[in-house]
Design a protein around this motif. Structure first.
Motif, short mmCIF file in Angstrom:
data_model
loop_
_atom_site.label_atom_id
_atom_site.label_comp_id
_atom_site.label_asym_id
_atom_site.label_seq_id
_atom_site.Cartn_x
_atom_site.Cartn_y
_atom_site.Cartn_z
N PRO A 61 0.81 -1.23 0.00
CA PRO A 61 0.00 0.00 0.00
C PRO A 61 0.83 1.27 0.00
CG PRO A 61 -0.07 -1.06 2.16
CD PRO A 61 0.61 -2.02 1.24
N ALA A 62 2.10 1.17 0.43
CA ALA A 62 2.96 2.35 0.42
C ALA A 62 3.50 2.64 -0.98
CB ALA A 62 4.13 2.16 1.39
N GLU A 63 3.33 1.70 -1.91
CA GLU A 63 3.87 1.89 -3.26
C GLU A 63 2.77 2.04 -4.31
OE1 GLU A 63 6.55 -1.24 -4.18
OE2 GLU A 63 7.79 -0.93 -2.40
N VAL B 154 -6.81 2.97 -4.44
CA VAL B 154 -7.69 3.36 -3.34
C VAL B 154 -8.64 2.19 -3.11
CG1 VAL B 154 -9.43 4.99 -2.52
CG2 VAL B 154 -7.50 5.79 -3.91
N LYS C 222 5.37 10.39 -1.49
CA LYS C 222 5.98 9.11 -1.07
C LYS C 222 7.36 9.39 -0.48
CE LYS C 222 3.91 6.35 -4.79
NZ LYS C 222 4.22 5.44 -5.92
N ARG D 119 3.45 6.57 2.28
CA ARG D 119 2.73 7.34 1.27
C ARG D 119 1.57 8.05 1.92
NH1 ARG D 119 -1.66 6.21 -2.29
NH2 ARG D 119 -1.89 4.17 -1.29
N TYR E 196 -1.80 10.50 0.66
CA TYR E 196 -2.54 10.86 -0.56
C TYR E 196 -3.84 11.53 -0.17
CZ TYR E 196 -5.11 10.14 -4.96
OH TYR E 196 -5.85 10.31 -6.11
N VAL F 150 -10.95 11.84 -0.30
CA VAL F 150 -10.26 10.63 0.13
C VAL F 150 -8.92 10.98 0.75
CG1 VAL F 150 -9.31 10.28 -2.19
CG2 VAL F 150 -9.36 8.38 -0.60
N GLN G 51 -5.48 8.99 2.37
CA GLN G 51 -4.78 7.71 2.55
C GLN G 51 -3.45 7.94 3.24
OE1 GLN G 51 -4.62 6.19 -1.57
NE2 GLN G 51 -5.39 4.27 -0.73
#
Lengths: 83, 365
Positions: free
Chosen positions: A52-54, A58, B316, B325, B327, B356, B358
């Motif tokens: 999920p970090a790359e 969504v 990132k 990350r 977002y 959204v 994240q």
């Protein structure tokens, strides 16, 4: 006069990704990149990862976009007359 | 709800020591929030990757919370405003075993408990308010409190047909879902829809390094759910290294299900590396579908056609052991005019502006 129906009728909205898919599969057989020349395709942001970090994905977007869900399974509450 | 969360936490506590002994390779965590004025969707998840014997094992846990302000339409005299809060817990185990230098066996299984999306919960609330108390009506005993849950299993093979350049993957999945059924009432009394749905899904994908700067991923999917037509989907993605610090990622996909549902979407992201550790990216996404309504004669809870647009900004960062990350993106969703047969769900199928957020991180050991 009888009209012959096409054996496969592909919805218009599916044709573009299908055509691109076929092209990509065909192109995959054209060349092989040696490992020592893969520095660009191997760097961060270039790989398809579930991390999920790359990834840009969504996870909850499928609740707004029902057609982009990865697999089938139960969608909304079963509705007796949803058709 | 607390019992369910305790059960999942207990499973996690039981699995963690096993993985710790095996040697954890990587842990991932993510938090995701999609929020609008009357609907709020939240999900947190974690993945632990560890080798056990000949297997590479991934254990994934997620917990979701859907909160919405249910509002009946003006002519619904049985309806009342209520704020509803639903949780969903999911556990997924996926394993990979190398059969030879080029072939990997894939196995997976999972389970979840709770509504999987807010639309299901909204429809369930409508049915509860309408049919929960129908004393004296034939079929009234058919109404029951919903308790959605499901299990799944999958098996597959990954074949590296061109070492270090390309692989193909075939996966077959079987899902069994206990759903919140739909109801309708006519002169014969209350009638209830299906309580359980079975789904078979097949997925074929191939990833290729096309050139020194282009990597592609092509996916084809087919799935069939109980008493529904087959659903077909295709997606293709290109990751392109434009220059030393610039990357573009393009994704195009479509889905079709008879007789009338068609959807397509496209996503473009451009990423710039500020330095060796930090990068930023902008992305945009468009989605459009034809909706699920087949005819205009029957009462229907199905969604009308919908489209959405998203534009986002992400950052990132990475070092030797950590990556992360963040977002944020506004999303605008729009529904077509539903027509008279879904008037009862105007407040569900209405235009919304979402945001959204994240946050994700990953650590390697």
């Amino acid at each position: 006069m009888n009209q012959r129906k096409p054996f496969i009728t592909v919805p218009l909205r599916l044709r573009l990704p299908l055509c691109l898919s076929i092209a990509a599969i065909a192109l995959s057989g054209c060349t092989s990149v040696p490992v020592y020349q893969q520095q660009y395709v191997s760097k961060d942001g270039m790989t398809f990862s579930d991390n999920p970090a790359e990834t840009d994905r969504v996870n909850l977007i499928s609740q707004i976009e029902p057609g982009s869900a990865v697999s089938g399974g139960a969608q909304a509450a079963g509705c007796t007359a949803c058709r | 709800m607390r019992l369910k969360s305790h059960i999942f936490c207990s499973i996690a506590a039981a699995v963690a020591p096993i993985l710790a002994q095996a040697g954890i390779e990587r842990t991932d965590g993510s938090f995701e929030l999609i929020d609008s004025s009357d609907v709020s969707l939240f999900q947190m998840s974690s993945i632990i990757a560890a080798p056990i014997a000949d297997w590479e094992l991934d254990v994934s846990l997620s917990a979701s919370d859907f909160t919405f302000d249910y509002k009946p339409v003006d002519f619904d005299f049985n309806g009342s405003d209520i704020t509803r809060d639903e949780q969903n817990y999911a556990l997924q185990l996926n394993g990979r075993k190398l059969l030879n230098e080029q072939t990997t066996l894939l196995l997976g299984a999972g389970t979840y408990d709770g509504f999987s999306n807010y639309r299901s919960a909204w429809l369930d609330e409508y049915y509860r308010q309408q049919f929960n108390d129908l004393t004296g009506v034939p079929g009234a005993e058919l109404y029951q409190t919903a308790s959605p849950k499901g299990i799944n299993g999958n098996i597959g093979l990954r074949w590296m047909y061109r070492p270090s350049n390309a692989f193909a993957q075939l996966t077959v999945s079987q899902l069994q879902d206990d759903v919140a059924p739909g109801y309708e009432i006519d002169f014969d009394g209350l009638q209830r829809g299906q309580l359980a749905l079975a789904t078979t899904a097949i997925s074929l994908s191939t990833e290729n390094i096309l050139t020194k700067r282009i990597r592609s991923l092509v996916s084809l999917r087919a799935s069939q759910t109980s008493q529904r037509s087959w659903r077909y989907g295709s997606e293709i993605a290109f990751n392109v290294a434009l220059a030393e610090r610039w990357i573009a990622r393009l994704q195009v996909g479509g889905t079709t299900e008879g007789p009338t549902f068609d959807a397509y979407y496209g996503n473009l992201a451009v990423e710039f590396a500020i330095n060796e550790r930090i990068s930023m990216y902008l992305d945009g996404r468009y989605y459009d579908d034809t909706g699920e309504i087949e005819n205009s004669f029957l009462f229907s809870s199905a969604a009308p056609g919908t489209s959405s647009r998203k534009f986002g900004l992400g950052i990132k960062w990475t070092n030797e052991t950590w990556s992360g990350r963040f977002y944020v993106a506004p999303i605008s969703s729009h529904f077509e005019a539903p027509g008279g047969n879904v008037d009862a769900f105007q407040n569900l199928y209405k235009d919304r502006d979402w945001t959204v957020f994240q946050l994700a991180f990953s650590r390697t050991y």
